[in-house]
Scaffold this active site. Structure first.
Site, short mmCIF file in Angstrom:
data_model
loop_
_atom_site.label_atom_id
_atom_site.label_comp_id
_atom_site.label_asym_id
_atom_site.label_seq_id
_atom_site.Cartn_x
_atom_site.Cartn_y
_atom_site.Cartn_z
CG HIS A 351 -1.96 1.10 1.10
ND1 HIS A 351 -3.15 0.94 0.44
CD2 HIS A 351 -1.93 2.39 1.52
CE1 HIS A 351 -3.83 2.08 0.47
NE2 HIS A 351 -3.10 2.98 1.11
CB ALA A 352 1.07 4.12 -2.33
CG HIS A 381 -2.01 10.67 -2.74
ND1 HIS A 381 -3.17 11.30 -2.35
CD2 HIS A 381 -1.55 10.01 -1.64
CE1 HIS A 381 -3.40 11.04 -1.08
NE2 HIS A 381 -2.44 10.25 -0.62
CD GLU A 382 1.60 7.81 -1.29
OE1 GLU A 382 2.10 8.28 -0.26
OE2 GLU A 382 0.46 7.31 -1.31
CG HIS A 385 1.50 12.28 1.74
ND1 HIS A 385 0.57 12.92 2.51
CD2 HIS A 385 0.86 11.20 1.21
CE1 HIS A 385 -0.59 12.26 2.46
NE2 HIS A 385 -0.44 11.21 1.67
CD GLU A 409 -3.75 11.34 3.08
OE1 GLU A 409 -3.44 11.05 1.91
OE2 GLU A 409 -3.15 10.89 4.08
CG HIS A 509 -6.72 3.38 5.03
ND1 HIS A 509 -6.81 2.79 3.78
CD2 HIS A 509 -5.95 4.47 4.85
CE1 HIS A 509 -6.13 3.48 2.90
NE2 HIS A 509 -5.58 4.51 3.50
CE1 TYR A 519 -5.78 8.97 2.27
CE2 TYR A 519 -7.01 7.79 3.96
CZ TYR A 519 -5.82 8.05 3.32
OH TYR A 519 -4.68 7.43 3.71
#
Ligand code: X8Z
Ligand code: ZN
Length: 610
Positions: A351-352, A381-382, A385, A409, A509, A519
């Site tokens: 999971h990323a 997305h990553e 962060h 997020e 999650h 999210y």
């Protein structure tokens, strides 16, 4: 576990007490009175305490993160045991600090200090009680749940990556059902462990003075927990009509494809037909539900393959977007330390995720990248962060996080909204930009990802809030889950679920205790960010054609918000970037307005709702 800064501070307090007692005796008054007076801590004590906690957790944080990184990149019984041990130690330390923070409850303190004291408690994701046995048991349960998920296989031995591909590409409902039910065989064994974790963590929350863990999670938004629940409901109310129109159209098209025996015309949609293991975003079924008269004319997955992209190029492409906004390139260590490709010969948590191990520049991602449009988005997305983490690295420990979870997020996702055909052409991933005739297709594609997600983003924690507050007991975990799936998404289990099924456990999650309302909030915020950024850029065209690629002025303003981290309550951060202090679903509605008109015309003679 005693920390030296705090030890020193305690010794100094003891010394000043002795001096005071002595001076009291010399002055001929009662020593007890003076002792009592001096024992009450003052604002300076509170400040010194918080500084010592921040220093200690910063120092210990590196080791904690290294242990977690090694475990996630090399899952074995041994690394699970190591991570559980360190987790238990760190939880015990945080709980001890939270207990000590209570001393300052009655003091009148400056808001920043008061907020940090609150964070000492709320920063414990799943608190344990001070009792060591419970703490140890919970850490072991959490390591085990996490590992069961990451290493899960279906009865045919297929891992989640393989099953994900089936869900995305198969159009055979029996094959889809097999993959769907197959993945859900990993989670029944989690249920009792999960229930025990809930019990222990709630005990921990009670010791800290909270009614339950869900209440703690809702308290992280600079407003009372109940107000946040109402705020989430308000935002959902704003966007629900758009979701309902999408659900209605998608159901009708799936009914055309699979027939009445598989998809009814007026009930909830069976969860295995939406192109995704959890029916959380539906971009993979565009070919079945997209507007026939308005095709954007390209498929990004095919374009990436055609361009010969490998995993690293996917990430390089994401980095290039951020540097075009004026952000510094990723450090060399990002490339040498990140996990970008799924290893063939060991278990990892696919999971990323995005990490900053030393709270400075040791930023990394970990994901089992596939060459797909979906993972192209996930890469951005990553990296969102990571760029956020690096932007706020100069802040104090308790401010080195998102303005709220939703902001964290939303950063990369805001960049994703700038991945337009115009942008893809500029970077050589598309030959021809589709004309305005393709707009509905582009909007549908985006809606399948973003609008479809909204109710899922909300219901995950609706479920957990009910679990943590005791409304849902273990026997009813699965029933309660499907009641919420049906209520919010209009999605149903494709087959009757066994008594021992624990379907929430089949979503990352849940076994990993990552709160999820973040999210939902992000899916509102990213449209507000995008709209404001496009206005700053002076783009007057439709929002879905606007890209901020290459715009350093917008990038600088974006960065100004990122640098703030959580140093101010989130409305201040929002105001710094977009000029308003409210979260608001109307940017989502504005973005999709032409699609909503089209959907409603399509749905005219259909019976909507479920
Ligand atoms: O978990 C994630 C990211 C890591 S923070 C990959 N997401 C949610 C999910 O996959 O369920 C991003 C969108 C929603
Ligand atoms: Zn994320």
């Amino acid at each position: 576990m005693e920390n030296t800064g705090i030890k020193k501070e305690k010794m100094m307090r003891k010394a000043s007490l002795i001096i005071l007692v002595l001076s009291g005796i010399l002055a001929g008054c009662s020593a007890e009175v003076d002792v009592a007076k001096e024992a009450a801590p003052n604002a300076a004590d509170a400040k010194a305490f918080v500084a010592a906690v921040e220093k200690d957790l910063t120092e210990r944080g590196l080791f904690e993160a290294q242990v977690a990184w090694v475990n996630a990149n090399f899952i074995t019984e041994d690394t699970n045991a190591i991570v559980a041990k360190v987790d238990a130690e760190m939880t015990a330390l945080r709980v001890k600090y939270a207990g000590e923070a209570k001393k300052y409850n009655e003091l009148e303190l400056e808001p920043v200090l008061r907020r940090k004291l609150e964070s000492i408690k709320l920063g414990i994701n799943v608190p344990a009680p001070s009792n060591a046995a419970d703490n140890k048991e919970m850490a072991q349960i959490n390591a085990s749940l996490s590992s069961l998920y990451a290493t899960g296989k279906d009865p045919k031995g297929r891992n989640l990556g393989e099953l994900t591909k089936v869900m995305a590409t198969s159009r055979n409902h029996e094959e889809l059902l097999e993959a769907w039910t197959g993945w859900r065989t990993v989670s029944p064994v989690m249920r009792d462990k999960y229930a025990r974790m809930v019990e222990i963590a709630n005990k921990g929350a009670n010791e800290l003075g909270y009614p339950d863990v869900g209440y703690m999670w809702r308290s992280k938004y600079d407003m009372p927990a109940d107000d946040f629940r109402a705020e989430a409901d308000r935002l959902w109310g704003q966007v629900k009509p758009l979701y309902d129109s999408l659900q209605c159209h998608v159901r009708a098209k799936l009914n055309d494809q699979y027939g009445d025996d598989v998809v009814s015309k007026d009930g909830p949609i069976p969860a295995h037909l939406l192109g995704n293991m959890w029916a959380q975003s539906w971009g993979n079924i565009y070919d079945m539900v997209g507007p026939e008269t308005s095709d954007a004319g390209y498929n990004l997955t095919e374009q990436l393959i055609k361009a010969g992209f490998d995993e690293k190029q996917m990430v390089k492409s994401g980095e290039n977007f951020f540097t075009s906004l004026g952000f510094e390139p990723l450090p060399e260590t990002f490339w040498s330390r990140s996990l970008i490709t799924k290893p063939r010969d060991r278990e990892v948590a696919c999971h990323a995720s995005a990490w900053n191990l030393d709270s400075k520049d040791d930023i990394r991602i970990k994901m089992c990248t596939t060459i797909t449009a979906e993972d192209f988005d996930t890469v951005h997305h990553e990296l969102g962060h990571n760029f956020y983490q690096r932007a706020y690295k100069h802040q104090d420990y308790y401010h080195r996080t998102g303005a709220n979870g939703g902001f964290h997020e939303a950063i990369g996702d805001t960049v994703v909204l700038s991945i337009t055909p115009e942008y893809l052409k500029q970077v050589g991933l598309l030959d021809n930009v589709p004309s305005a005739d393709g707009d509905l297709g582009l909007l549908m594609n985006r809606a399948l990802e973003k609008v479809a997600f909204l109710p899922f983003g909300l219901l995950m924690d609706q479920w957990r809030w009910q679990v943590f507050n005791g409304e849902l007991t273990p026997e009813n975990y699965n029933k309660g889950w499907w009641a919420l799936r049906e209520k919010y998404q209009g999605v149903t289990a494709p087959v009757a679920r066994d008594g021992d099924a624990f379907d929430p456990g089949a979503k990352y999650h849940i076994p990993n205790n990552v709160s999820y309302t973040r999210y939902f909030i992000a899916h509102i915020l990213q449209f507000q960010f995008h709209k404001a950024a496009c206005e700053m850029a002076g783009d007057t065209g439709p929002l879905h054609r606007c890209t901020i690629y290459g715009n350093k002025e917008v990038g600088a303003k974006f960065n100004a918000m990122l640098e703030m981290g959580a140093s101010k309550p989130w409305p201040d951060a929002l105001e710094a970037f977009i000029g308003t202090r409210e979260m608001d679903g109307s940017a989502v509605l504005e973005y999709f307005a032409p699609l909503k008109t089209w959907l409603d015309a399509q749905n005219k003679d259909r019976q909507c709702g479920w």
